[in-house]
Design a protein around this motif. Structure first.
Motif, PDB file in Angstrom:
ATOM      1  N   ALA A 118     -30.871 -47.880 -41.498  1.00 56.34           N
ATOM      2  CA  ALA A 118     -31.659 -46.923 -42.353  1.00 56.34           C
ATOM      3  C   ALA A 118     -32.961 -47.637 -42.946  1.00 56.34           C
ATOM      4  O   ALA A 118     -33.966 -46.834 -42.765  1.00 56.34           O
ATOM      5  N   ALA A 119     -32.995 -48.718 -43.108  1.00 50.98           N
ATOM      6  CA  ALA A 119     -34.216 -49.468 -43.377  1.00 50.98           C
ATOM      7  C   ALA A 119     -35.347 -49.708 -42.387  1.00 50.98           C
ATOM      8  O   ALA A 119     -36.511 -49.649 -42.597  1.00 50.98           O
ATOM      9  N   GLU A 148     -23.350 -60.158 -47.997  1.00 51.63           N
ATOM     10  CA  GLU A 148     -24.022 -59.000 -48.711  1.00 51.63           C
ATOM     11  C   GLU A 148     -25.369 -59.388 -49.352  1.00 51.63           C
ATOM     12  O   GLU A 148     -26.455 -58.446 -49.516  1.00 51.63           O
ATOM     13  N   GLU A 153     -32.936 -56.441 -46.073  1.00 53.53           N
ATOM     14  CA  GLU A 153     -33.507 -55.107 -46.248  1.00 53.53           C
ATOM     15  C   GLU A 153     -34.925 -55.086 -47.024  1.00 53.53           C
ATOM     16  O   GLU A 153     -35.633 -54.435 -46.623  1.00 53.53           O
ATOM     17  N   ASN A 191     -21.543 -54.910 -38.248  1.00 52.82           N
ATOM     18  CA  ASN A 191     -20.511 -54.801 -38.968  1.00 52.82           C
ATOM     19  C   ASN A 191     -19.241 -55.688 -38.997  1.00 52.82           C
ATOM     20  O   ASN A 191     -18.687 -56.140 -40.220  1.00 52.82           O
ATOM     21  N   ASN A 213     -35.470 -47.741 -39.551  1.00 54.23           N
ATOM     22  CA  ASN A 213     -35.398 -46.386 -38.992  1.00 54.23           C
ATOM     23  C   ASN A 213     -36.473 -46.449 -37.906  1.00 54.23           C
ATOM     24  O   ASN A 213     -37.714 -46.541 -38.202  1.00 54.23           O
ATOM     25  N   CYS A 230     -38.576 -53.895 -45.655  1.00 52.87           N
ATOM     26  CA  CYS A 230     -39.280 -52.823 -46.195  1.00 52.87           C
ATOM     27  C   CYS A 230     -40.669 -53.422 -46.263  1.00 52.87           C
ATOM     28  O   CYS A 230     -41.636 -52.738 -46.115  1.00 52.87           O
ATOM     29  N   HIS A 270     -25.450 -52.906 -39.077  1.00 52.56           N
ATOM     30  CA  HIS A 270     -24.994 -52.408 -40.348  1.00 52.56           C
ATOM     31  C   HIS A 270     -25.807 -51.166 -40.597  1.00 52.56           C
ATOM     32  O   HIS A 270     -27.011 -51.206 -40.501  1.00 52.56           O
ATOM     33  N   ARG A 330     -27.210 -49.901 -43.301  1.00 54.68           N
ATOM     34  CA  ARG A 330     -28.329 -50.155 -44.165  1.00 54.68           C
ATOM     35  C   ARG A 330     -29.438 -50.848 -43.561  1.00 54.68           C
ATOM     36  O   ARG A 330     -30.389 -50.549 -43.935  1.00 54.68           O
ATOM     37  N   LEU A 341     -27.700 -59.552 -46.642  1.00 55.16           N
ATOM     38  CA  LEU A 341     -28.143 -57.973 -46.284  1.00 55.16           C
ATOM     39  C   LEU A 341     -29.223 -57.237 -47.294  1.00 55.16           C
ATOM     40  O   LEU A 341     -30.250 -57.023 -46.559  1.00 55.16           O
ATOM     41  N   ALA A 342     -29.067 -57.636 -48.337  1.00 53.32           N
ATOM     42  CA  ALA A 342     -30.031 -57.197 -49.252  1.00 53.32           C
ATOM     43  C   ALA A 342     -31.258 -57.818 -49.291  1.00 53.32           C
ATOM     44  O   ALA A 342     -32.368 -57.122 -49.146  1.00 53.32           O
TER      45      ALA A 342
END
Length: 185
Positions: A91-92, A41, A48, A27, A94, A52, A86, A88, A44-45
């Motif tokens: 979550a990605a 940002e 992710e 963070n 997990n 994935c 972070h 996100r 980060l994308a």
């Protein structure tokens, strides 16, 4: 859930050879944090997407978190909101194991090598923050020499674009550099 037990994963008939190491997406490096980075940002994308894709291919993801004693540095202080990975990324990824470090090199004084051994890792994809510091120190660590290391260049960032590009240039003769979309082939 971060930090699950790897003992069963490493015992399968077919050892996994690739792993994705996600370094310091915490963070404090994002807007509102104590040390926001250039292009955070977008990075980060991209990370992710890489997580994935790794998940789709059943490539293990390992998260790395830098923690310092509260008050010892301007950011990543133990117990602060800024030190947290972070949300996100959590979550990605997990269930991904978490390596906590106190040095730029994620191998130094951590259980990263043991975690990679349990996974049967021979190829290591590295991404994260900051390109010229923790990403570089981990990618060219003496402990990383036993792996085929590739840095996902579009999944890294630092304080500004010029330093990011200089760091990638310095890495280019030591490790592979690819965009995340070309990794895991």
């Amino acid at each position: 859930m971060v930090g699950n037990d790897l003992s069963e994963r490493g015992r399968g008939e077919k050892a996994l050879s690739k792993a994705l190491l996600v370094i310091d997406l915490q963070n404090d490096y994002f807007p509102g944090g104590n040390f926001p980075l250039w292009n955070a940002e977008e990075t980060l994308a991209q990370v992710e997407k890489a997580i994935c894709r790794a998940g789709d291919l059943e490539i293990p993801v390992i998260l790395v978190q830098h923690v310092v004693n509260a008050g010892a540095a301007a950011f990543f202080g133990k117990g602060t909101a800024g030190v947290e990975i972070h949300p996100r990324i959590l979550a990605a990824a997990n269930g991904a194991p978490l390596i906590v470090k106190g040095h730029a090199d994620a191998f130094r004084e951590t259980n990263l090598e043991e975690t990679l051994a349990l996974l049967g890792t021979t190829e290591l994809f590295v991404c994260g923050m900051m390109t010229q510091n923790c990403v570089t120190h981990t990618a060219i660590s003496r402990s990383a020499e036993k792996y085929e290391v590739t840095v996902l260049a579009d999944c890294c960032t630092t304080v500004d674009e010029m330093i990011h590009k200089i760091a990638l240039g310095a890495l280019s003769d030591r490790v592979g550099l690819v965009p995340w979309s070309d990794a895991f082939c």
